[in-house]
Design an enzyme around this catalytic site. Structure first.
Site, PDB file in Angstrom:
ATOM      1  CB  THR A  92      -0.861  -0.081   1.180  1.00  0.00           C
ATOM      2  OG1 THR A  92      -1.633  -1.090   1.025  1.00  0.00           O
ATOM      3  CG2 THR A  92      -1.613   1.238   1.199  1.00  0.00           C
ATOM      4  CE  LYS A 167      -5.364  -1.656   1.743  1.00  0.00           C
ATOM      5  NZ  LYS A 167      -3.984  -2.306   1.838  1.00  0.00           N
ATOM      6  CE  LYS A 235       2.430   2.164   4.561  1.00  0.00           C
ATOM      7  NZ  LYS A 235       1.823   1.191   3.487  1.00  0.00           N
TER       8      LYS A 235
END
Length: 286
Positions: A92, A167, A235
């Site tokens: 990701t 995502k 993150k």
């Protein structure tokens, strides 16, 4: 087919285990690839040596900086790859970086797809991940059957970076849902209810969700082993907020969840699973 896999951590090792063909693996710490090596995989001492062996290559890394170095560095995959290879990044990461990598790879005759996954350690172990792909459409059709080996759902969304944007949508939904799960359990406990019975009941109704069914029981049992690391979740939320700023849109719910996770993580380990957010509420009792 010779397949390479770089990044055999919590999820990567399970994903790689579903791939058929000669498997070449590399990880920063070799012992995390030991299960694959015991099952016949070949160890490569560096990404540069691995990319020379593989026809198709997967990466499952931690952060965008890791992805940038792996693909664009002087000793990285594109510099050492060869025309005709397909590389698939399941990390990701940043949509903008995914587009940059795809463009630079294309100049060398290499195709790089961004294909982040969702489903955590459970989905990786069971081969039931949801895989979201961006990049060259023809290349996607070529690798789709291979992606299906560890996925329950494989979907193509458009040009390079589209998988990463999808995502981000996934992570935004999970973020608000995780807070809902933690707050509901905290409320049930504070009201003096049988929390496990409450969970069993609401999981079968409109409140039901993947997080409620899979992570709430871990919260109650005190099992905070990561299906997905908290520091990786932070993150991801940061990337989503950065992308939202570029699009000039506001996501106040995500801003709130990000701030709560940041506050929880200050002075605490962030190597626990994302469901450790329940500690934010329990800590308020102290």
């Amino acid at each position: 087919m010779k397949i390479g896999f770089i990044g055999t951590g919590v999820m990567g090792a399970s994903m790689a285990g579903y791939l058929e063909g000669d498997l070449y693996v590399h990880n920063r710490t070799k012992h995390k690839a030991q299960g694959l090596l015991d099952n016949g995989a070949f160890w490569c001492d560096s990404p540069a040596s691995l990319v020379k062996e593989a026809d198709l290559l997967f990466t499952m890394l931690g952060y965008p900086d890791d992805v940038r170095e792996m693909y664009l560095g002087e000793t990285g995959l594109i510099a050492n790859g060869k025309s005709g290879q397909i590389m698939i990044d399941c990390t990701t990461s940043s949509p903008e970086l995914a587009a940059q990598i795809a463009e630079e790879a294309r100049a060398k005759g290499i195709i790089v797809l961004d294909a982040p996954v969702s489903g955590g350690d459970v989905g990786a172990k069971n081969g039931t991940l949801s895989t979201m792909v961006g990049g060259d459409a023809d290349a996607f059709l070529t690798v789709e059957p291979i992606l299906q080996s560890f996925s329950a759902s494989v979907s193509y969304f458009g040009p390079a970076g589209s998988g990463q944007h999808t995502k981000m949508v996934n992570q935004i939904a999970i973020a608000s849902g995780m807070i809902g799960v933690a707050e509901s359990l905290y409320y049930a406990k504070s009201a003096g209810l049988d929390v496990e019975r409450v969970l069993e009941t609401i999981s079968k109704g409109a409140a039901g969700s993947w997080s409620l069914s899979n992570l709430a029981p871990r919260m109650l049992s005190g099992d905070f082993k990561p299906g997905f690391y908290t520091h990786h979740f932070l993150k991801d939320m940061k990337i989503a907020l950065e992308e939202a700023a570029k699009m000039n849109i506001k996501l106040p719910g995500l801003v709130l969840v990000y701030s709560l996770y940041q506050e929880l993580s200050e002075g605490e380990k962030t190597s626990d699973g994302t469901h450790t957010i329940i500690h934010y509420y329990e800590r308020s009792e102290e």
